[in-house]
Design a protein around this motif. Sequence first.
Motif, PDB file in Angstrom:
ATOM      1  N   TYR A   1      -4.879  -0.910   6.650  1.00  0.00           N
ATOM      2  CA  TYR A   1      -5.246   0.455   6.515  1.00  0.00           C
ATOM      3  C   TYR A   1      -5.099   1.464   7.535  1.00  0.00           C
ATOM      4  O   TYR A   1      -4.676   2.821   7.211  1.00  0.00           O
ATOM      5  CB  TYR A   1      -6.442   0.381   5.685  1.00  0.00           C
ATOM      6  CG  TYR A   1      -7.841   0.122   6.719  1.00  0.00           C
ATOM      7  CD1 TYR A   1      -8.179   1.050   7.529  1.00  0.00           C
ATOM      8  CD2 TYR A   1      -8.526  -1.046   6.601  1.00  0.00           C
ATOM      9  CE1 TYR A   1      -9.284   1.129   8.323  1.00  0.00           C
ATOM     10  CE2 TYR A   1      -9.740  -1.200   7.559  1.00  0.00           C
ATOM     11  CZ  TYR A   1      -9.964  -0.215   8.263  1.00  0.00           C
ATOM     12  OH  TYR A   1     -11.006  -0.363   9.192  1.00  0.00           O
TER      13      TYR A   1
ATOM     14  N   VAL B   1       0.763  -1.284   0.079  1.00  0.00           N
ATOM     15  CA  VAL B   1      -0.111   0.070   0.017  1.00  0.00           C
ATOM     16  C   VAL B   1       0.768   1.324  -0.056  1.00  0.00           C
ATOM     17  O   VAL B   1       0.510   2.212  -0.698  1.00  0.00           O
ATOM     18  CB  VAL B   1      -0.902   0.040   1.174  1.00  0.00           C
ATOM     19  CG1 VAL B   1      -1.547   1.322   1.193  1.00  0.00           C
ATOM     20  CG2 VAL B   1      -1.946  -1.093   1.225  1.00  0.00           C
TER      21      VAL B   1
ATOM     22  N   LEU C   1      -6.008   6.739  -0.139  1.00  0.00           N
ATOM     23  CA  LEU C   1      -6.196   5.256  -0.323  1.00  0.00           C
ATOM     24  C   LEU C   1      -7.826   5.305  -0.393  1.00  0.00           C
ATOM     25  O   LEU C   1      -8.356   5.758   0.634  1.00  0.00           O
ATOM     26  CB  LEU C   1      -5.425   4.705   0.884  1.00  0.00           C
ATOM     27  CG  LEU C   1      -5.815   3.185   0.796  1.00  0.00           C
ATOM     28  CD1 LEU C   1      -4.972   2.461  -0.403  1.00  0.00           C
ATOM     29  CD2 LEU C   1      -4.990   2.636   2.214  1.00  0.00           C
TER      30      LEU C   1
ATOM     31  N   LEU D   1      -7.015  -0.509  -1.789  1.00  0.00           N
ATOM     32  CA  LEU D   1      -6.767  -1.764  -0.677  1.00  0.00           C
ATOM     33  C   LEU D   1      -8.048  -2.509  -0.680  1.00  0.00           C
ATOM     34  O   LEU D   1      -9.049  -1.946  -0.162  1.00  0.00           O
ATOM     35  CB  LEU D   1      -6.089  -1.389   0.510  1.00  0.00           C
ATOM     36  CG  LEU D   1      -6.115  -2.709   1.465  1.00  0.00           C
ATOM     37  CD1 LEU D   1      -5.256  -3.498   1.059  1.00  0.00           C
ATOM     38  CD2 LEU D   1      -5.705  -1.833   2.843  1.00  0.00           C
TER      39      LEU D   1
END
Length: 483
Positions: free
Chosen positions: A58, A38, A143, A179
């Motif tokens: 995350y 990521v 993200l 993600l």
Amino acid sequence: MGKSIKGQTRTQLIRGLLRNVFGVDQLRSGQQRVIDSVLAGRDTLAVMPTGSGKSLCYQIPASLLDGTTVVVSPLISLMKDQLEKLEEIGIAAAQLNSSLTAAEELEALDSVRRSQSDIVFCTPERLATQEFLALLKDTRIALLVVDEAHCISQWGHDFRPAYLEVGAALRALERPPVLALTATATEDVVADIQQQLGTHDMQVINTGIYRPNLHYAVKQVTNPDERTSEALRLVREAEGCGIIYTSTVKAAEELLPMLEEAGESATLYHGRLHAAERKLNQELFMAGERRVMVATNAFGMGIDKPDVRFVIHLQVPASLEAYYQESGRAGRDGEVADCTLLYFHDDKRVQQFFLAKHYPDSAALRAAHEAVSAQALPARRDKRLQVALKLLKDGGLLRQNRRLEFLLTNREARASDYDRLAAQYQHKSERDREALELMVSYAQSARCRWKLLLDYFGDDTAGIERCGVCDNCKSPPTIDSVR
């Protein structure tokens, strides 16, 4: 947050965050690989078993990256839980879903507008709205996280039509890094997730599904009374708390009073209960005030109770994906837990009945189109109607306005249009039937239960032929007993 995330500096930052913010000594190998991917800016799909710490994958990047991390989840209760935990450790977060009051929603939207939240949780339905997308376009999105990503796949066991809009939202946001997170995914589901998200160069990190603390077993029963008696015996002999899954509301409502009459502390959860009653019953179970939860699959994703010692399936589920997800709610603390399927061959008909109702045929598509024409769409829509509306929209027969209301287009609908659109799900229906047959084969098999699951998911990371702890490993059945 403006911090460098290169080389040694990044490693030091992550270690500091883990220790000082998240209270974790070190990452597991799978978590490290996902976070590295990521932070390198790669689109990533993480297939990690329940209890493996997917949220850190995350939360750590969100604490390091410049901009906002948007987390798409179908679970309002999980959003609330995550939000409270993040606020406790000083990470700014917001949620946008139907549970908020008008004042709370305005406050959350303002925090997004001002870029005051590192993490923003939303439902797929909210992500699809023009107003929210317009707000996000004016925000630096670092993200986009798709939680429970198997819901986006038409081949997944828990396909949700609202997730089909995530790909369009990604394009509208000019494709920030993605993600995707899930506990289970076959090769077909992985490929479909990539196609739906439009991310064909996705880094797939699969840490394997094997959880040796889960002890699987199947008990063959010959009639409904024997099935109920066996369930009562298993509960009586089990230690700790557990879940009994039923395929129907009727079966759940019939089993609960039997448990109570037997002196067991139990409660109930299914989709037909009022929301307040569902919430109360869930809280009673989660707090340990009820030992047994009797539930349909409505009691599912996001149930994070680590000390569940047993999961019993009163009736056969529709697929091995569904069975693994539901049984996997046991033993999240890493301690031994028992997962038992009570198999009565007639229960297969229940799932066949549900499968027949899943996807719209030509008549259902026509009925949905006519309901839009008459402005008579119901407020609550089952999966079949949601899929019908999506098909009609993709086929150019419907459109949605800024409030996401369905309207007719100028195109005239013909019988051939309904036939053509309905045919798109014929293959899906066939695949669902095959999945049910594989579930039945598992129930009737004499092979190691874990080996069957690992083979189904194409997972050879565990490298085992026999788990040594399932019923078939501990007591291999004779030829006569499996006929």
